[in-house]
Scaffold this motif. Structure first.
Motif, short mmCIF file in Angstrom:
data_model
loop_
_atom_site.label_atom_id
_atom_site.label_comp_id
_atom_site.label_asym_id
_atom_site.label_seq_id
_atom_site.Cartn_x
_atom_site.Cartn_y
_atom_site.Cartn_z
N TRP A 153 29.60 36.59 -48.98
CA TRP A 153 30.12 34.82 -49.74
C TRP A 153 30.75 33.75 -48.58
O TRP A 153 29.42 32.93 -48.39
CB TRP A 153 31.46 35.01 -50.57
CG TRP A 153 31.62 35.51 -51.90
CD1 TRP A 153 32.13 36.28 -51.89
CD2 TRP A 153 30.43 35.66 -52.56
NE1 TRP A 153 31.82 37.25 -53.49
CE2 TRP A 153 30.86 36.04 -53.92
CE3 TRP A 153 29.70 33.83 -53.01
CZ2 TRP A 153 29.98 36.32 -55.80
CZ3 TRP A 153 29.23 34.37 -54.77
CH2 TRP A 153 29.95 34.64 -55.92
N TRP A 154 30.53 34.17 -47.38
CA TRP A 154 30.59 33.89 -46.37
C TRP A 154 29.05 32.73 -45.89
O TRP A 154 29.16 31.86 -45.76
CB TRP A 154 31.31 34.39 -45.17
CG TRP A 154 33.17 34.22 -45.76
CD1 TRP A 154 33.59 35.87 -45.02
CD2 TRP A 154 34.09 33.54 -45.41
NE1 TRP A 154 34.78 35.68 -45.53
CE2 TRP A 154 35.03 34.09 -45.87
CE3 TRP A 154 33.83 31.74 -45.50
CZ2 TRP A 154 36.16 33.33 -46.11
CZ3 TRP A 154 34.77 31.10 -45.93
CH2 TRP A 154 36.45 31.57 -46.36
N ASN A 155 28.41 33.93 -46.04
CA ASN A 155 26.79 32.63 -45.92
C ASN A 155 27.16 32.35 -46.80
O ASN A 155 26.20 32.22 -47.84
CB ASN A 155 25.95 34.23 -45.46
CG ASN A 155 24.69 33.72 -44.70
OD1 ASN A 155 24.81 32.89 -44.12
ND2 ASN A 155 23.78 34.28 -44.92
N ALA A 175 19.95 29.88 -40.46
CA ALA A 175 20.86 30.82 -39.62
C ALA A 175 22.43 31.15 -40.07
O ALA A 175 22.91 30.14 -40.75
CB ALA A 175 21.82 29.74 -38.05
N PRO A 176 22.77 32.34 -40.13
CA PRO A 176 23.84 32.65 -40.56
C PRO A 176 25.06 32.02 -40.55
O PRO A 176 25.15 31.95 -39.29
CB PRO A 176 23.71 34.27 -40.38
CG PRO A 176 23.09 34.63 -38.43
CD PRO A 176 22.25 33.77 -39.19
N GLU A 177 25.93 31.73 -41.23
CA GLU A 177 27.48 31.41 -41.17
C GLU A 177 28.29 32.92 -41.56
O GLU A 177 28.52 33.86 -41.71
CB GLU A 177 27.78 30.43 -42.27
CG GLU A 177 27.16 29.08 -41.84
CD GLU A 177 25.26 28.94 -42.95
OE1 GLU A 177 24.93 27.74 -42.31
OE2 GLU A 177 25.06 29.62 -43.10
N ASN A 178 29.10 32.21 -40.52
CA ASN A 178 31.16 33.33 -40.48
C ASN A 178 32.01 32.33 -41.10
O ASN A 178 31.66 31.41 -42.06
CB ASN A 178 30.54 34.41 -39.03
CG ASN A 178 31.61 33.15 -39.08
OD1 ASN A 178 32.09 31.79 -39.08
ND2 ASN A 178 30.87 33.09 -36.53
N ARG A 179 32.84 32.36 -41.17
CA ARG A 179 34.23 32.84 -42.08
C ARG A 179 34.74 30.87 -41.08
O ARG A 179 34.86 30.09 -42.19
CB ARG A 179 35.05 33.38 -42.04
CG ARG A 179 36.78 33.15 -42.95
CD ARG A 179 38.03 34.22 -43.19
NE ARG A 179 38.39 34.43 -41.30
CZ ARG A 179 38.99 35.48 -41.94
NH1 ARG A 179 39.36 35.84 -42.81
NH2 ARG A 179 39.79 36.13 -40.58
#
Length: 796
Positions: free
Chosen positions: A634-636, A642-646
């Protein structure tokens, strides 16, 4: 000019006099004498300083007839709107904008079920005779008095109230408990469209093939149809301006744990706020019956009550008693579905919906062997898969009127247990105590026997045996406790322990509120009394915020941009999770919570399903699980390159939260007080229309509390400011060492008649945590009587 001014002045005086006469003609009569047909003997109604009627009659039938009369004086419009909502008849007085709501309630088959239920009732039973007397009192008032102001504004014609109306409102209340319309489409979408890793956030078991695998896959149109249905279901409840059950607290403490040595009962059902409020208080006295009760519109039997011998309160059981079922249709005949190995015809019927200012609307109602087809109500967007509804309310005997008739007289464990067994839908928890020292709790519902391994939290596949029911479990298998050794019973909408060990599917609230209450009630050093119970009911602290913040505070310390933001992070880290009206931490946390929720879920669910998610209880359990899992998908954000993180999402959510609060309340965080951002307005059904809001609505008030604290003043997750939607619909405290001096409160006022002095006279006391004495003894009632209405038989 002088003559013109005199003429103008005269016209103004005439207009004011006419207006005064008009308003006066609508007011309840609480003093004097009125004739009432069918009475066997005179009835005395004494009104106290809050407008609560204390009714004394020579027999119970007269008692209920008088109750109907005085209840109608104060709440006739509420009765009218509730029966119209439940029976799908709002468009007749509100016009085309509510046709979809009428379609929804017609599709639930509440009307037909109520009519058939009434036809089966024993017309000689005390329950029926009491109901008929009560309805006769309502109808006599309606026939002999001026219509309420709302009737004039909307052009509502007078028509008799019936037993079918009473049972239909019971169906509305049962439906208002049903979370399946919103939750099952959402969870099925997450499972089948997003996948197993996404489903973990909702702590639901994963079925690799999906429970709809045997049926045709749902199309994009089907998903839109299901979300439209979820939206309509929520909208019908939110926009009606009428009470809707949401949660509750209730506990009973044994005399071994109280200061007085007698049991103590506390209860505060959580219901959507409205004007008038849901409960109508009245004391009923006859030679063979005595009760101080809290009554709902068109129901003569108290849903909450007490006397000198016993008392009880209610909470929602929140068991899952409604299944949505996707049917497999015959490619050669769309009116047939696959059922138990054969193509079976669906039945259909038509109804006409009267619409104010427009032509009637024809509604076709279809039904499969599993139940009514409910997604037809969304019209041309309904998709190709018929969605049937199996609902325990339609499938059980449910002698609920008899159950509450008995509950009003249940002074022993055996009697209340027997009454609870008759309350089969909606699911309720009954928390009870008596002056003899007994306490008890029963989860009242008929729990269906579903096939092994079937999870009703998803839409079920009608072409298999998934949706079959082989009966109901015996009432003895329901969760319950009687005189437990620990000395108290507690109900707070959390998942109960099953005595058989069998899972009980449901849409339960997070355990935080229940754990907190249980932790305090289990303290052996406390000797419970009324003041201690008041503090417990008015509690505004929760552990939920700490569960959210614990894994995120280290990240927030990294992403704070300047000294001011760093100070805000430390203020949030030190915040104890309490929600008084002067708290800044509460405002900051709730804005951050919304921004976090939006950035975690919105991109994956889209606008419609994200909005549905915010209307469900599963979001409360999902958020702590996602924030604790740095690897959750769910964080992405799937829409960004670009991929996201927490850390990325927390950073964006934090900055958005701070900027939003600064834009609303300025750069000084001391101005971000909870009571400024979190307010309660008691809305009237006509208050959605300006300028009628200023006439009919009550508020706003700065509101303490929040979701999932004992003082559960709840607003939907969203951006500040927050409008409280539901909370304690009354707070009652009864010490059976002195039950004649119990405490209670109405959130608004006893009367639903605008301009009446009791229309909103309790609202300020309520929001500040106050209570009033509920007068019971003869001396107390006499000392606080402000008006005496005598109802006398018609002379032959």
């Amino acid at each position: 000019m002088k003559r013109s001014l005199l003429t103008l002045a005269a016209l103004v005086v005439i207009a004011l006099a006419a207006g005064g006469w008009y308003v006066h003609s609508k007011q309840p009569q609480r003093d004097g004498q009125m004739t009432l047909a069918h009475l066997q003997a005179p009835v005395t109604v004494r009104y106290d300083e809050r407008g609560v009627p204390h009714i004394r009659a020579e027999n119970q039938v007269d008692l209920y007839r008088a109750l109907g009369y005085v209840h109608a004086q104060d709440r006739l419009f509420q009765m009218e709107m509730l029966r119209r909502l439940a029976r799908g008849e709002l468009a007749e007085v509100l016009g085309p904008k509510v046709v979809d709501t009428d379609k929804l309630f017609r599709s639930l088959r509440i009307r037909e079920h109520a009519d058939a239920y009434v036809a089966r009732l024993d017309k000689q039973s005390p329950t029926w005779l009491a109901l008929q007397a009560y309805l006769d009192g309502i109808n006599q008032f309606q026939d002999t008095h001026a219509r309420p102001v709302e009737f004039d504004l909307l052009g509502i014609p007078k028509r008799p109230f019936t037993a079918e109306d009473t049972l239909s409102i019971g169906g509305y209340l049962a439906y208002s408990f049903a979370a399946a319309f919103r939750t099952e489409p959402l969870l099925t979408y997450v499972r089948d469209q997003l996948g197993a890793d996404y489903l973990k956030a909702f702590d639901m078991p994963w079925q690799p093939q999906g429970s709809l695998a045997a049926a045709p896959a749902l199309s994009a149109t089907d998903w839109k149809s299901l979300n439209d249905l979820a939206r309509l279901s929520n909208q019908a409840l939110e926009q009606a301006g009428l009470p809707q059950f949401e949660g509750s607290n209730a506990w009973a403490i044994s005399g071994s744990r109280t200061r007085s040595g007698k049991p103590l009962l506390a209860g505060d059902p959580h219901i959507r706020f409205s004007t008038p409020a849901v409960w109508y208080e009245a004391q009923l006295s006859a030679p063979d019956f005595e009760l101080y009760g809290h009554f709902q519109a068109l129901n003569p039997f108290a849903l909450l009550g007490h006397n000198l011998d016993f008392g009880w309160s209610l909470t929602m059981f929140q068991n899952d008693d409604l299944d949505l079922i996707a049917e497999k249709t015959n490619p050669d005949n769309p009116n047939q579905v696959w059922y138990h190995g054969a193509w079976v015809d669906m039945t259909s019927s038509q109804q006409q919906i009267a619409v104010k200012g427009a032509a009637p609307v024809t509604l076709t109602l279809r039904q499969s062997p599993h139940g009514p087809i409910v997604n037809d109500v969304v019209g041309s967007t309904a998709g190709t898969a018929p969605i049937a509804m199996w609902w325990a309310f339609l499938e059980t005997d449910n002698p609920i009127l008899q159950g509450f008739y008995e509950a009003n007289r249940a002074d022993t464990l055996d009697k209340m247990r027997s009454a609870a067994e008759k309350i089969q839908a909606p699911g309720l928890n009954i928390v009870w105590a008596n002056a003899q020292g007994d306490i008890g709790w029963w989860a009242a519902a008929k729990l269906p026997v579903r096939p092994e391994g079937v999870d009703p939290g998803y839409i079920l596949d009608g072409s298999t045996a998934q949706a079959d029911k082989s009966g109901f479990y015996p009432f003895s298998d329901n969760p319950h406790e009687e005189n437990p050794a620990r000395g108290y019973v507690l109900s707070a909408n959390t998942q109960p322990v099953s005595p058989s060990g069998r899972p009980i599917p449901g849409y339960y609230n997070p355990a935080d509120r229940g754990r907190q209450l249980n932790r305090q009630l289990s303290d052996d050093h406390v000797r419970w009394d009324i003041p201690a119970s008041q503090q417990l009911q008015l509690g505004t602290k929760t552990d939920y915020a700490a569960r959210i913040l614990k894994p995120l505070i280290p990240i927030l310390r990294q992403v704070a941009r300047d000294a001011d933001e760093k100070a805000l992070v430390e203020q949030l880290a030190a915040w104890p999770g309490d929600y008084p009206i002067d708290s800044v931490g509460a405002t900051l946390f709730n804005q951050f919570l919304y921004e976090l929720t939006e950035k975690i879920f919105h991109d994956d669910l889209g606008d419609a399903f994200f909005d549905t998610l915010l209307s469900t209880r599963v979001i409360d359990d999902a958020l702590p699980q996602v924030v604790a899992d740095a690897n959750s998908p769910w964080w992405n954000n799937r829409h960004s390159p670009a991929p996201e993180n927490r850390n990325d999402i927390v950073k964006m959510a934090w900055h958005s939260a701070v900027e939003h609060l600064r834009s609303l309340y300025g750069n000084n965080p001391e101005e971000w007080r909870w009571g400024k951002a979190h307010t309660l307005t008691h809305a009237h059904p006509l208050g959605v229309q300006k300028p009628l809001d200023s006439l009919f609505n009550v508020g706003p008030f700065a509101a303490p509390g929040t979701h999932e604290v004992p003082n559960n003043q709840s607003a939907r997750i969203g951006p500040a400011p927050w409008s409280v939607s539901y909370g304690p619909s009354t707070r009652r405290l009864i010490d059976f060492a002195d039950p004649a001096h119990s405490l209670g409160i109405n959130p608004v006022g006893q009367s639903g008649v605008v301009f009446d002095k009791h229309y909103a006279d309790q609202a300020a006391t309520y929001i500040h945590g106050g209570y009033f004495e509920q007068h019971f003894s003869e001396a107390d009632v006499a000392a606080h009587t402000e008006g005496v209405l005598r109802l006398v038989p018609v002379q032959p």
